[in-house]
Enzyme design. Structure first.
Site, PDB file in Angstrom:
ATOM      1  N   LYS A  13      -5.420  12.087   1.389  1.00 46.19           N
ATOM      2  CA  LYS A  13      -6.132  10.830   0.602  1.00 46.19           C
ATOM      3  C   LYS A  13      -6.708  10.099   1.561  1.00 46.19           C
ATOM      4  O   LYS A  13      -7.860   9.598   1.368  1.00 46.19           O
ATOM      5  CB  LYS A  13      -5.518  10.128  -0.340  1.00 46.19           C
ATOM      6  CG  LYS A  13      -4.557  11.148  -1.306  1.00 46.19           C
ATOM      7  CD  LYS A  13      -3.714  10.214  -2.430  1.00 46.19           C
ATOM      8  CE  LYS A  13      -2.552   9.570  -1.788  1.00 46.19           C
ATOM      9  NZ  LYS A  13      -1.406  10.517  -1.206  1.00 46.19           N
ATOM     10  N   ARG A 153       4.917   5.780  11.067  1.00 51.00           N
ATOM     11  CA  ARG A 153       5.184   4.988   9.725  1.00 51.00           C
ATOM     12  C   ARG A 153       6.695   5.166   9.690  1.00 51.00           C
ATOM     13  O   ARG A 153       7.339   6.202   9.655  1.00 51.00           O
ATOM     14  CB  ARG A 153       4.528   5.183   8.774  1.00 51.00           C
ATOM     15  CG  ARG A 153       3.123   4.531   8.298  1.00 51.00           C
ATOM     16  CD  ARG A 153       2.289   5.302   7.367  1.00 51.00           C
ATOM     17  NE  ARG A 153       2.763   5.322   5.927  1.00 51.00           N
ATOM     18  CZ  ARG A 153       2.283   5.878   5.296  1.00 51.00           C
ATOM     19  NH1 ARG A 153       0.731   6.006   5.058  1.00 51.00           N
ATOM     20  NH2 ARG A 153       2.855   6.132   3.807  1.00 51.00           N
TER      21      ARG A 153
END
Ligand code: AP5
Length: 207
Positions: A13, A153
């Site tokens: 995305k 992350r």
């Protein structure tokens, strides 16, 4: 145009969002990025959502809906928006329909077997926010665009990916049916190479 990007974690995305936003002249609004920015700055919102995000669970609906409602009032949304990561469940989708419904919903369809490799190999830049995959960059610690330091992350571990995929299946996947019934859903095969996905996205959105 008002566009929602739908897809599992790691489906691409964020990778596809940049060029869509440029092409349509609409802002790319990622709830994940907004939450991460708040965590980085240690704001009250950031502190509130940190443990949920780090463990791969969703942040509270009321808080997330309010955040988006406020953001969509900004001037840069006058041509529309590109929402990435919102809505994430039926409650959020119905809320969005109540204040600013999308025109199209682009669903990036990727086989789950690919996702773990994509996510655990992702690196993000502290400086410019760019995201990459270790398979496609020469130095896994240095941003190829601005030279900034790259990091992984906290929620990009194999363990957390399992939770995130489970959350996706139970809460987000039902949105495919929801938007399909509204005749707004277009699905693109996200397994292909980035440039091929990009071409198919353009076609699917008719831009
Ligand atoms: P969020 O930041 O939205 O994460 P996500 O949906 O899990 O999506 P990702 O950012 O992991 O993946 P992506 O699809 O953008 O893939 P990318 O392009 O980076 O959410 C994080 C957390 O925030 C949630 O868990 C939740 O806690 C909270 N949150 C956010 N929104 C919320 C909401 N609405 N409600 C409640 N809580 C919310 O690509 C991944 C990797 O693959 C990259 O390394 C990339 O280089 C590579 N890649 C991309 N495309 C390809 C390709 N075609 N071929 C090969 N590699 C590719």
């Amino acid at each position: 145009m008002k566009v929602v990007l739908l897809g599992a974690p790691g489906s691409g995305k964020g990778t596809q969002a940049g060029f869509i936003s440029e092409k349509l002249n609409i802002p790319h609004i990622s709830t994940g990025d907004i939450f991460r920015e708040n965590m980085k700055k240690k704001t009250p919102l950031g502190l509130k959502v940190k443990s949920l995000m780090d463990s791969g669970n969703l942040c509270p609906d009321d808080l997330t809906v309010e955040l988006i409602k406020e953001r969509l009032n900004h001037d840069d949304c006058k041509n529309g928006y590109l929402l990435d990561g919102f809505p994430r469940n039926l409650h959020q989708a119905k809320a969005l329909d109540g204040f600013c419904p999308p025109d199209k919903v682009l669903n990036l369809d990727v086989d789950f077997e690919r996702i773990e490799r994509r996510i655990t190999g992702r690196r993000s830049c502290y400086e410019c926010g760019g995201t990459y995959h270790v398979d496609f960059i020469t130095d896994p610690n240095k941003c190829p665009l601005c030279g900034g330091e790259l990091f992984t992350r906290k929620d990009d571990t194999s363990e957390t990916v399992k939770t995130r995929l489970k959350v996706y299946q139970t809460q987000t996947e039902p949105l495919i049916g929801y938007y399909s019934e509204q005749n707004k859903l277009v699905t693109v095969d996200g397994n292909a190479e980035i440039s091929d996905v990009e071409r198919n996205v353009l076609e699917a959105l008719g831009i």
